[in-house]
Design an enzyme around this catalytic site. Structure first.
Site, PDB file in Angstrom:
ATOM      1  N   TYR A   1       0.758  -1.422   0.061  1.00 32.94           N
ATOM      2  CA  TYR A   1      -0.068   0.062   0.041  1.00 32.94           C
ATOM      3  C   TYR A   1       0.917   1.295   0.045  1.00 32.94           C
ATOM      4  CZ  TYR A   1      -3.889  -3.080   1.142  1.00 32.94           C
ATOM      5  OH  TYR A   1      -4.958  -3.819   1.095  1.00 32.94           O
ATOM      6  N   CYS A   2       0.510   2.191  -0.722  1.00 34.69           N
ATOM      7  CA  CYS A   2       1.131   3.434  -0.845  1.00 34.69           C
ATOM      8  C   CYS A   2       0.033   4.578  -0.605  1.00 34.69           C
ATOM      9  CB  CYS A   2       1.864   3.980  -2.099  1.00 34.69           C
ATOM     10  SG  CYS A   2       2.866   2.801  -2.708  1.00 34.69           S
ATOM     11  N   PHE A   3       0.442   5.749   0.030  1.00 33.04           N
ATOM     12  CA  PHE A   3      -0.526   6.701   0.316  1.00 33.04           C
ATOM     13  C   PHE A   3       0.085   8.041   0.426  1.00 33.04           C
ATOM     14  CE2 PHE A   3      -1.443   3.256   3.333  1.00 33.04           C
ATOM     15  CZ  PHE A   3      -2.841   3.025   3.183  1.00 33.04           C
TER      16      PHE A   3
END
Length: 414
Positions: free
Chosen positions: A8-10
């Site tokens: 996951y990347c945010f």
């Protein structure tokens, strides 16, 4: 077709982020036993016509490369995630599309992360670098250090600087990108771009028409066109947590999301583990430094985030660098990956001991974790102080910053 690891990347832009900062984060989910190292490469000038050897192929080098700090699986050349001296951050995701990824050795998505950072002084420049190299060299080759099977994926990227971000999603050499300037965005191991496309491969729509994937009459939806029939789902568990923060997404809030196992953002499964994490804080005012926090160890719920700031002559940290095997490295010999050397660095080994303590002696383990989190909190508060000062940062104050944090962590483990 292999499932892509659930990373996951945010990113959070104002008005969702605190104090007008841009806050970037990524958990890198990889095979459980893979070691990630944190490495720094200074800015450099190169001879005209020189080459650079990436993980599998050699390509033309540019005349000047920017200073970069990277978190990378220690067997390859590129990176899962990292930042450069100009406040650009890039992370990638392995994705599966209806177009099978190539087993032929070319550039890995992780090579493109590093190349974008070394050659792009803004998020848009990094995007342009990545898509030009994709066009010229293609993407392909084994994503894992595995001699028994070739695991191949397409790539998605989150590319961010102090002012804007880009979500770039690819299938082969074809790509589309969406520009972001506000709010919270997340990418994971599934395509997420729909009809809001701000840049694309010039032949993208003709290509999908020629394949019979789009008739040209309906709105062009990148995810729907390129995803496998059952593959297009909403995937960003952590996004709601960040949006609930209102306008208060901070480094700590991003760290908390990356540590969350219940949401699935912090991966700990039979096959995959979050093997390293990053959080970056990018002030929109260029007179303040960008701060990048790396774990350098697996499982952020049992790791601490340590700050790094770009300054000249920054002190290198061998204790988070894996041993080098040079040309004898099984990743460089053909056939590749016939054996797996011990790539653990000093911090990784110490962290292994701490993990076993947490599992086998709860009281001592919890006590150690409280001490470590207190150490992390002190680091976060010291960095907040730097970002709230009126005077310019003295580089001498932070030249040993990451080195000292790693050293202190090791002392606690010992």
């Amino acid at each position: 077709m292999a499932a892509a690891p659930p990373s996951y990347c945010f990113v959070a832009f104002p008005p969702c982020s605190k104090d007008g900062l841009v806050v970037f984060g990524k958990n890198s989910a990889r095979p459980r036993d893979e070691v990630q190292e944190v490495v720094y490469f200074a800015a450099a000038e190169h001879e005209p016509g020189s080459k650079v050897e990436c993980t599998y192929i050699e390509i033309e080098q540019v005349l000047k490369t920017h200073a970069v700090v990277l978190s990378r699986p220690s067997w390859l050349w590129g990176a899962e995630m990292g930042a450069n001296e100009h406040g650009v951050c890039v992370a990638n995701e392995a994705v599966v599309t209806r177009e099978p990824a190539s087993e032929s050795e070319a550039l890995l998505g992780m090579d493109l992360v590093r190349l974008g950072l070394e050659r792009g002084a803004t998020a848009k420049e990094a995007l342009d670098v990545i898509v030009a190299l994709l066009e010229e060299h293609g993407q392909g080759g084994n994503y894992y250090e595995d001699g028994s099977s070739c695991h191949t994926f397409q790539s998605a990227f989150l590319i961010v600087d102090r002012n804007e971000g880009w979500i770039l999603e690819t299938s082969g050499k074809y790509w589309a990108a969406e520009k972001i300037t506000e709010g919270v965005k997340c990418i994971c191991n599934q395509l997420s771009l729909t009809t809001k496309i701000d840049a694309e491969h010039p032949e993208l729509r003709n290509y999908v028409k020629s394949q019979g994937w789009w008739n040209g009459d309906s709105d062009f939806n990148f995810s729907e066109v390129f995803s496998l029939a059952d593959g297009h789902l909403a995937c960003c568990s952590g996004r709601e947590s960040l949006e609930k923060q209102g306008g208060d997404v901070s480094a700590q809030a991003m760290i908390d999301v990356l540590r969350d196992k219940d949401s699935g953002v912090c991966v700990d499964s039979e096959s995959f583990l979050t093997t390293a994490s990053i959080v970056s804080v990018l002030p929109q005012d260029p007179s303040f430094p960008c701060i990048h926090y790396f774990t350098g160890t697996p499982d952020p719920s049992r790791s601490i985030f340590k700050p790094f700031i770009f300054v000249d002559d920054v002190k290198l940290v061998p204790k988070v660098q894996s041993p080098s095997f040079g040309n004898d490295d099984p990743a460089k010999k053909i056939p590749r990956f016939q054996e797996k050397p011990d790539r653990r660095h000093e911090l990784y080994k110490a962290h292994e001991w701490a993990r076993s303590l947490l599992e086998n002696d709860q009281d001592k383990g919890q006590k150690l974790m409280r001490i470590m989190l207190d150490l992390e909190k002190q680091g976060l508060e010291a960095m907040e102080d730097i970002l709230s000062r009126t005077e310019i940062l003295d580089p001498a104050e932070v030249v040993d910053l990451f080195y000292d944090c790693v050293d202190t962590e090791l002392k606690f483990f010992k």
